[in-house]
Motif scaffolding. Structure first.
Motif: not given
Length: 266
Positions: A84-94, A98-105
């Motif tokens: 969830s990209k929205s969850l990632i944004r929220e968690l990063k603010l805290n 975080c890393v997005y699952n569907f990515s090369i990283e």
């Protein structure tokens, strides 16, 4: 790359391909990801620990509390995975990395992680081929008695001929190194071993980290709870927390004898 592959497979009607092959579409994608991950370098970083939960959709459960404990008490590099990209944004603010699952990283990090904690399955992260030194721990999220040794998805897709034919090592005893248990009760251990086809020697009884707070001796937590719900300081608190299910029932959770015992206890 992974997100690109996901979109590409959708465009070529992955559902139709999966139907022709008579396999689950998600399982088909998992097979592709598993084998593509082998192209990434597998050099383990002893300082890197990865977490995921609830099929990558939430920041909850045992991995969440293990994450917080390690963040407060160690210097490990901790990374939370989410779809969830929205969850990632929220968690990063805290302040949560975080890393997005569907990515090369995500694949790159999984191929170098020293330890991985999940609460449901490889869907919390990605079904990659881990290096031998990586320890993957299934912390689970509930009990097993209601399952009675059966799990339809596991039996139909994971423990099937397709994982053997495709050489995809994502059966539980192949993908996870350890599973934690909330109880040392022999019956529960037997059910857990049966459900996941997992050897008992790799089932570790630790209790669930998410429940540790319920046994905390810190008075400020108890005072905060009583103040929030207007509970007198002299009154005891009994927590009734059954497994949530969408199905409704008219069955009462307690009978008269239970209530009498509870009153005597309080």
């Amino acid at each position: 790359m992974i997100e690109f592959i996901n979109k590409l497979l959708s465009k070529i009607k992955i559902m139709r391909i999966a139907k022709i092959l008579r396999i689950n579409s998600q399982f088909f994608l998992d097979v592709v990801i598993f084998h593509l991950s082998k192209l990434f370098r597998a050099k383990v970083d002893d300082n890197l620990i990865i977490f995921g939960s609830a099929n990558g959709k939430a920041f909850i459960g045992n991995p969440k509390y293990i994450y917080y404990y390690l963040k407060q008490n160690t210097n490990y590099k901790l990374i939370w995975f989410s779809k969830s990209k929205s969850l990632i944004r929220e968690l990063k603010l805290n302040g949560i990395n975080c890393v997005y699952n569907f990515s090369i990283e995500a694949v790159r990090l999984l191929r170098k992680a020293r330890a991985v904690f999940v609460s449901h399955g490889w869907g919390d992260i990605l079904p990659v081929r881990f290096p031998p030194r990586t320890v993957v721990i299934q912390t689970w999220h509930g009990g097993f008695i209601k399952i009675k040794g059966k799990h339809r998805y596991v039996n139909k897709y994971i423990n099937s001929k397709w994982t053997t034919l495709t050489r995809t090592k994502i059966r539980y005893h192949q993908f996870f190194d350890y599973v934690i248990s909330a109880s040392s009760e022999r019956k529960l251990i037997n059910i857990e071993s049966n459900v996941f086809k997992f050897p008992k020697k790799r089932i570790i009884t630790t209790g669930y980290p998410r429940n540790d707070i319920l046994f905390s001796r810190e008075t400020h937590l108890l005072n905060k709870l009583k103040k929030k719900y207007n509970i007198p300081n002299s009154m005891r608190i009994i927590l009734y927390a059954p497994t949530y299910r969408e199905l409704k029932t008219k069955k009462e959770p307690f009978n008269d004898k239970d209530l009498i015992k509870l009153n005597k206890f309080c």
